[in-house]
Design an enzyme around this catalytic site. Structure first.
Site, PDB file in Angstrom:
ATOM      1  N   LYS A  79       0.812  -1.228   0.000  1.00 26.74           N
ATOM      2  CA  LYS A  79       0.000   0.000   0.000  1.00 26.74           C
ATOM      3  C   LYS A  79       0.846   1.279   0.000  1.00 26.74           C
ATOM      4  CE  LYS A  79      -4.281  -1.716   2.037  1.00 26.74           C
ATOM      5  NZ  LYS A  79      -5.315  -1.490   3.056  1.00 26.74           N
ATOM      6  N   ASP A 115      -9.987   3.177   2.162  1.00 24.88           N
ATOM      7  CA  ASP A 115     -10.110   2.574   3.498  1.00 24.88           C
ATOM      8  C   ASP A 115     -10.785   3.527   4.489  1.00 24.88           C
ATOM      9  OD1 ASP A 115      -8.946   0.109   2.882  1.00 24.88           O
ATOM     10  OD2 ASP A 115      -6.924   0.871   3.224  1.00 24.88           O
TER      11      ASP A 115
END
Ligand code: ATR
Length: 285
Positions: A79, A115
Protein backbone atom coordinates in the site's frame (compact mmCIF):
# COMPACT_ATOMS: atom_id res chain seq x y z
CA UNK A 1 -6.40 -18.22 -13.09
CA UNK A 2 -2.94 -18.52 -11.55
CA UNK A 3 -3.19 -17.18 -8.01
CA UNK A 4 0.49 -17.27 -7.26
CA UNK A 5 1.86 -15.88 -10.50
CA UNK A 6 5.04 -13.92 -10.03
CA UNK A 7 6.65 -13.83 -13.43
CA UNK A 8 3.73 -14.37 -15.78
CA UNK A 9 0.41 -12.56 -16.05
CA UNK A 10 -2.20 -13.77 -13.62
CA UNK A 11 -5.15 -13.34 -15.98
CA UNK A 12 -5.60 -14.81 -19.44
CA UNK A 13 -4.79 -12.37 -22.25
CA UNK A 14 -7.58 -13.66 -24.45
CA UNK A 15 -10.28 -12.71 -21.94
CA UNK A 16 -12.51 -10.14 -23.70
CA UNK A 17 -13.97 -8.65 -20.51
CA UNK A 18 -12.74 -5.52 -18.73
CA UNK A 19 -10.16 -6.69 -16.28
CA UNK A 20 -9.40 -5.81 -12.69
CA UNK A 21 -7.21 -7.48 -10.07
CA UNK A 22 -5.93 -7.38 -6.55
CA UNK A 23 -2.17 -7.21 -5.94
CA UNK A 24 -0.65 -8.25 -2.62
CA UNK A 25 1.21 -11.03 -0.87
CA UNK A 26 -0.18 -13.32 0.45
CA UNK A 27 -3.61 -13.33 -1.21
CA UNK A 28 -4.98 -16.77 -0.38
CA UNK A 29 -7.41 -15.34 2.22
CA UNK A 30 -8.59 -12.38 0.14
CA UNK A 31 -12.34 -12.02 -0.32
CA UNK A 32 -12.00 -9.16 -2.81
CA UNK A 33 -12.25 -11.34 -5.97
CA UNK A 34 -15.44 -12.97 -4.65
CA UNK A 35 -16.94 -9.61 -3.66
CA UNK A 36 -16.09 -7.69 -6.83
CA UNK A 37 -17.00 -10.48 -9.25
CA UNK A 38 -20.39 -10.77 -7.50
CA UNK A 39 -20.84 -6.99 -7.83
CA UNK A 40 -19.99 -6.98 -11.55
CA UNK A 41 -22.36 -9.90 -12.18
CA UNK A 42 -25.16 -8.23 -10.22
CA UNK A 43 -24.81 -5.06 -12.29
CA UNK A 44 -24.52 -6.93 -15.61
CA UNK A 45 -21.01 -5.61 -16.23
CA UNK A 46 -18.75 -7.80 -18.41
CA UNK A 47 -15.70 -7.62 -16.18
CA UNK A 48 -13.42 -10.05 -14.44
CA UNK A 49 -11.45 -9.52 -11.25
CA UNK A 50 -8.47 -11.75 -10.51
CA UNK A 51 -5.87 -12.26 -7.79
CA UNK A 52 -2.24 -11.50 -8.64
CA UNK A 53 0.26 -12.37 -5.97
CA UNK A 54 3.52 -10.56 -6.72
CA UNK A 55 6.90 -10.21 -5.04
CA UNK A 56 6.97 -6.42 -4.99
CA UNK A 57 5.20 -3.22 -6.01
CA UNK A 58 7.26 -2.70 -9.18
CA UNK A 59 6.21 -6.13 -10.40
CA UNK A 60 2.58 -5.36 -9.58
CA UNK A 61 2.59 -2.19 -11.70
CA UNK A 62 4.43 -3.94 -14.53
CA UNK A 63 1.76 -6.67 -14.57
CA UNK A 64 -1.03 -4.09 -14.32
CA UNK A 65 0.23 -2.30 -17.44
CA UNK A 66 1.00 -5.46 -19.38
CA UNK A 67 -2.49 -6.83 -18.78
CA UNK A 68 -4.11 -3.47 -19.56
CA UNK A 69 -6.19 -3.55 -16.38
CA UNK A 70 -8.86 -0.89 -15.84
CA UNK A 71 -8.27 -0.88 -12.13
CA UNK A 72 -6.83 -2.74 -9.18
CA UNK A 73 -6.96 -3.18 -5.44
CA UNK A 74 -3.66 -2.92 -3.61
CA UNK A 75 -3.27 -4.71 -0.33
CA UNK A 76 -0.55 -5.63 2.16
CA UNK A 77 2.37 -5.22 1.93
CA UNK A 78 2.31 -2.83 -1.09
CA UNK A 79 0.00 0.00 0.00
CA UNK A 80 2.93 2.38 0.55
CA UNK A 81 5.62 0.97 -1.76
CA UNK A 82 3.30 1.23 -4.78
CA UNK A 83 3.18 5.05 -4.57
CA UNK A 84 6.39 5.93 -6.51
CA UNK A 85 5.15 3.85 -9.46
CA UNK A 86 1.88 5.72 -9.92
CA UNK A 87 1.32 8.75 -12.18
CA UNK A 88 -0.96 10.69 -9.86
CA UNK A 89 -2.41 10.55 -6.35
CA UNK A 90 -5.82 11.51 -5.11
CA UNK A 91 -5.69 13.99 -2.20
CA UNK A 92 -6.86 11.48 0.42
CA UNK A 93 -4.30 8.86 -0.65
CA UNK A 94 -1.60 11.53 -0.62
CA UNK A 95 -2.53 12.68 2.88
CA UNK A 96 -2.90 9.15 4.25
CA UNK A 97 0.33 8.07 2.54
CA UNK A 98 -1.12 4.77 1.34
CA UNK A 99 -2.96 3.50 -1.75
CA UNK A 100 -5.50 0.67 -1.82
CA UNK A 101 -7.01 1.42 -5.24
CA UNK A 102 -5.65 2.11 -8.72
CA UNK A 103 -7.76 3.52 -11.54
CA UNK A 104 -6.43 3.43 -15.10
CA UNK A 105 -7.39 6.73 -16.71
CA UNK A 106 -6.31 6.48 -20.36
CA UNK A 107 -3.04 4.85 -19.41
CA UNK A 108 -2.34 7.11 -16.44
CA UNK A 109 -2.41 5.21 -13.17
CA UNK A 110 -4.21 7.12 -10.41
CA UNK A 111 -3.84 6.13 -6.75
CA UNK A 112 -6.75 6.36 -4.32
CA UNK A 113 -7.39 5.27 -0.75
CA UNK A 114 -10.92 4.06 0.06
CA UNK A 115 -10.11 2.57 3.50
CA UNK A 116 -10.95 5.76 5.37
CA UNK A 117 -14.22 6.41 3.58
CA UNK A 118 -15.04 2.71 3.98
CA UNK A 119 -14.64 3.09 7.72
CA UNK A 120 -16.73 6.23 8.11
CA UNK A 121 -19.45 5.03 5.69
CA UNK A 122 -19.78 1.93 7.85
CA UNK A 123 -19.56 3.73 11.21
CA UNK A 124 -22.36 6.11 10.15
CA UNK A 125 -24.72 3.16 10.05
CA UNK A 126 -23.95 2.59 13.70
CA UNK A 127 -23.29 5.91 15.46
CA UNK A 128 -23.08 9.64 14.83
CA UNK A 129 -19.40 10.45 14.18
CA UNK A 130 -19.51 14.21 14.57
CA UNK A 131 -18.60 15.31 18.10
CA UNK A 132 -17.51 11.82 19.21
CA UNK A 133 -14.06 10.80 20.48
CA UNK A 134 -12.43 7.70 18.99
CA UNK A 135 -9.45 5.84 20.43
CA UNK A 136 -7.43 4.53 17.49
CA UNK A 137 -5.38 1.52 18.52
CA UNK A 138 -2.33 1.21 16.23
CA UNK A 139 -0.34 3.66 14.13
CA UNK A 140 0.18 1.98 10.75
CA UNK A 141 -1.46 2.63 7.39
CA UNK A 142 -4.90 1.51 8.54
CA UNK A 143 -4.70 3.86 11.53
CA UNK A 144 -3.68 6.77 9.27
CA UNK A 145 -6.71 6.14 7.04
CA UNK A 146 -8.95 6.03 10.13
CA UNK A 147 -7.58 9.26 11.63
CA UNK A 148 -7.87 11.08 8.29
CA UNK A 149 -11.46 10.00 7.67
CA UNK A 150 -12.67 10.55 11.23
CA UNK A 151 -11.30 14.11 11.21
CA UNK A 152 -13.02 14.73 7.87
CA UNK A 153 -16.27 13.48 9.38
CA UNK A 154 -16.03 15.74 12.45
CA UNK A 155 -14.81 13.13 14.94
CA UNK A 156 -11.92 13.46 17.39
CA UNK A 157 -9.32 10.69 17.13
CA UNK A 158 -6.85 9.88 19.92
CA UNK A 159 -3.94 7.62 18.94
CA UNK A 160 -2.68 4.80 21.18
CA UNK A 161 0.11 2.54 19.95
CA UNK A 162 2.62 0.02 21.31
CA UNK A 163 5.53 2.00 19.83
CA UNK A 164 5.24 5.52 21.17
CA UNK A 165 7.33 7.16 18.42
CA UNK A 166 4.94 5.87 15.77
CA UNK A 167 1.96 7.20 17.72
CA UNK A 168 3.72 10.57 17.99
CA UNK A 169 4.44 10.65 14.27
CA UNK A 170 0.82 9.89 13.38
CA UNK A 171 -0.64 12.31 15.92
CA UNK A 172 1.79 15.02 14.79
CA UNK A 173 0.93 14.50 11.13
CA UNK A 174 -2.79 15.09 11.74
CA UNK A 175 -2.64 17.39 14.77
CA UNK A 176 -4.43 15.04 17.15
CA UNK A 177 -3.68 13.64 20.62
CA UNK A 178 -1.73 10.54 21.43
CA UNK A 179 -1.75 8.73 24.75
CA UNK A 180 0.66 6.06 26.05
CA UNK A 181 -0.74 2.51 26.08
CA UNK A 182 -0.41 2.39 29.87
CA UNK A 183 -2.91 5.27 30.17
CA UNK A 184 -5.58 3.95 27.81
CA UNK A 185 -7.77 2.83 30.72
CA UNK A 186 -8.00 6.42 31.97
CA UNK A 187 -9.24 7.77 28.65
CA UNK A 188 -12.84 8.89 28.34
CA UNK A 189 -13.89 8.21 24.79
CA UNK A 190 -17.00 7.08 22.94
CA UNK A 191 -15.51 4.44 20.69
CA UNK A 192 -12.45 2.22 20.47
CA UNK A 193 -11.25 1.11 17.02
CA UNK A 194 -8.63 -1.63 16.71
CA UNK A 195 -6.48 -1.17 13.59
CA UNK A 196 -3.78 -3.67 14.63
CA UNK A 197 -3.74 -7.24 13.26
CA UNK A 198 -3.86 -8.74 16.76
CA UNK A 199 -6.64 -11.37 16.91
CA UNK A 200 -6.80 -11.96 13.17
CA UNK A 201 -7.12 -15.51 11.77
CA UNK A 202 -5.32 -17.79 12.51
CA UNK A 203 -4.29 -16.17 15.84
CA UNK A 204 -7.87 -15.90 17.03
CA UNK A 205 -7.05 -16.32 20.72
CA UNK A 206 -5.09 -13.09 20.89
CA UNK A 207 -6.43 -9.68 21.85
CA UNK A 208 -4.75 -6.27 21.69
CA UNK A 209 -6.22 -5.14 25.04
CA UNK A 210 -7.15 -6.68 28.40
CA UNK A 211 -10.93 -7.18 28.71
CA UNK A 212 -11.31 -4.63 31.51
CA UNK A 213 -9.78 -1.94 29.28
CA UNK A 214 -12.03 -2.71 26.31
CA UNK A 215 -14.98 -2.49 28.69
CA UNK A 216 -14.22 1.23 29.30
CA UNK A 217 -15.66 2.21 25.91
CA UNK A 218 -19.38 2.21 25.04
CA UNK A 219 -18.63 1.29 21.39
CA UNK A 220 -15.88 -1.11 20.30
CA UNK A 221 -15.05 -1.76 16.65
CA UNK A 222 -12.44 -4.11 15.20
CA UNK A 223 -11.16 -3.56 11.65
CA UNK A 224 -10.48 -7.31 11.52
CA UNK A 225 -13.22 -9.22 9.68
CA UNK A 226 -11.81 -12.74 9.90
CA UNK A 227 -12.97 -13.94 12.37
CA UNK A 228 -16.18 -11.88 12.31
CA UNK A 229 -16.13 -11.77 16.11
CA UNK A 230 -12.60 -11.36 17.40
CA UNK A 231 -11.69 -12.04 21.00
CA UNK A 232 -11.65 -8.25 21.55
CA UNK A 233 -15.28 -8.00 20.38
CA UNK A 234 -16.44 -11.08 22.28
CA UNK A 235 -15.03 -9.75 25.54
CA UNK A 236 -16.30 -6.22 24.94
CA UNK A 237 -19.78 -7.52 24.15
CA UNK A 238 -19.81 -9.66 27.28
CA UNK A 239 -18.95 -6.50 29.25
CA UNK A 240 -21.96 -4.69 27.76
CA UNK A 241 -20.28 -2.67 24.98
CA UNK A 242 -21.88 -2.24 21.56
CA UNK A 243 -19.58 -4.01 19.07
CA UNK A 244 -18.98 -3.94 15.32
CA UNK A 245 -16.78 -6.17 13.18
CA UNK A 246 -14.66 -5.07 10.25
CA UNK A 247 -16.90 -6.77 7.67
CA UNK A 248 -18.94 -3.66 6.97
CA UNK A 249 -15.81 -1.54 6.53
CA UNK A 250 -14.31 -4.13 4.20
CA UNK A 251 -17.44 -4.12 2.04
CA UNK A 252 -17.70 -0.32 2.07
CA UNK A 253 -14.09 0.20 0.99
CA UNK A 254 -14.77 -2.25 -1.84
CA UNK A 255 -18.01 -0.45 -2.73
CA UNK A 256 -16.10 2.80 -3.05
CA UNK A 257 -13.56 1.07 -5.32
CA UNK A 258 -16.44 -0.17 -7.48
CA UNK A 259 -17.78 3.39 -7.72
CA UNK A 260 -14.35 4.71 -8.78
CA UNK A 261 -13.87 2.01 -11.42
CA UNK A 262 -17.36 2.01 -12.95
CA UNK A 263 -18.96 5.33 -12.01
CA UNK A 264 -21.97 3.24 -10.95
CA UNK A 265 -23.73 2.91 -7.61
CA UNK A 266 -22.33 -0.28 -6.02
CA UNK A 267 -24.69 -3.18 -5.12
CA UNK A 268 -23.71 -3.07 -1.45
CA UNK A 269 -26.26 -5.59 -0.23
CA UNK A 270 -25.09 -8.21 -2.71
CA UNK A 271 -21.44 -7.52 -1.83
CA UNK A 272 -22.20 -7.82 1.88
CA UNK A 273 -24.14 -11.05 1.43
CA UNK A 274 -21.43 -12.93 -0.51
CA UNK A 275 -18.74 -11.86 1.95
CA UNK A 276 -20.81 -12.83 4.99
CA UNK A 277 -21.79 -16.17 3.44
CA UNK A 278 -18.17 -17.04 2.81
CA UNK A 279 -17.00 -15.97 6.27
CA UNK A 280 -19.76 -17.95 7.96
CA UNK A 281 -19.02 -20.99 5.75
CA UNK A 282 -15.39 -20.78 6.83
CA UNK A 283 -16.54 -20.86 10.43
CA UNK A 284 -15.81 -17.16 10.73
CA UNK A 285 -17.82 -16.45 13.85
P1 ATR B 1 -1.45 -1.57 8.56
O1 ATR B 1 -0.98 -0.94 7.30
O2 ATR B 1 -2.43 -2.69 8.36
O3 ATR B 1 -1.95 -0.58 9.55
P2 ATR B 1 1.14 -1.72 9.82
O4 ATR B 1 1.54 -0.48 9.12
O5 ATR B 1 2.08 -2.87 9.88
O6 ATR B 1 -0.19 -2.34 9.19
O7 ATR B 1 0.69 -1.32 11.29
C1 ATR B 1 0.29 -2.26 12.22
C2 ATR B 1 0.06 -1.58 13.56
O8 ATR B 1 -0.34 -2.59 14.48
C3 ATR B 1 1.30 -0.92 14.14
O9 ATR B 1 0.94 0.27 14.76
C4 ATR B 1 1.78 -1.94 15.17
O10 ATR B 1 2.40 -1.39 16.31
P3 ATR B 1 3.93 -0.90 16.33
O11 ATR B 1 3.91 0.47 15.73
O12 ATR B 1 4.30 -0.91 17.76
O13 ATR B 1 4.68 -1.89 15.49
C5 ATR B 1 0.49 -2.56 15.61
N1 ATR B 1 0.73 -3.91 16.10
C6 ATR B 1 1.11 -4.99 15.40
N2 ATR B 1 1.27 -6.05 16.20
C7 ATR B 1 0.99 -5.63 17.46
C8 ATR B 1 0.96 -6.26 18.74
N3 ATR B 1 1.26 -7.56 18.89
N4 ATR B 1 0.60 -5.52 19.80
C9 ATR B 1 0.30 -4.22 19.67
N5 ATR B 1 0.32 -3.56 18.49
C10 ATR B 1 0.64 -4.26 17.40
Amino acid sequence: MDNSSTHSDCMADQDPADRFAIFGNPLSQSLSPLMHNAAFAQMGIAARYGACQTDNAAEAVRQFRRMGLRGASITLPFKESIIPFLDEMDESAETIGAVNTIVNRDGRLMGYNTDGIGLTDDLREWLEIRGKTFVILGAGGAARAAVYALLQAGGTPVVVNRTLQKAEALAGRFGCRRVPVAEIGELRADCLINTTPVGMFPEVDRTPLPRQVAACFPYVMDMIYNPIRTRLLREAEAAGCAVRSGVGMFVRQGAEQFRLWTGMEPPIERMMNVVMERLLKNGGD
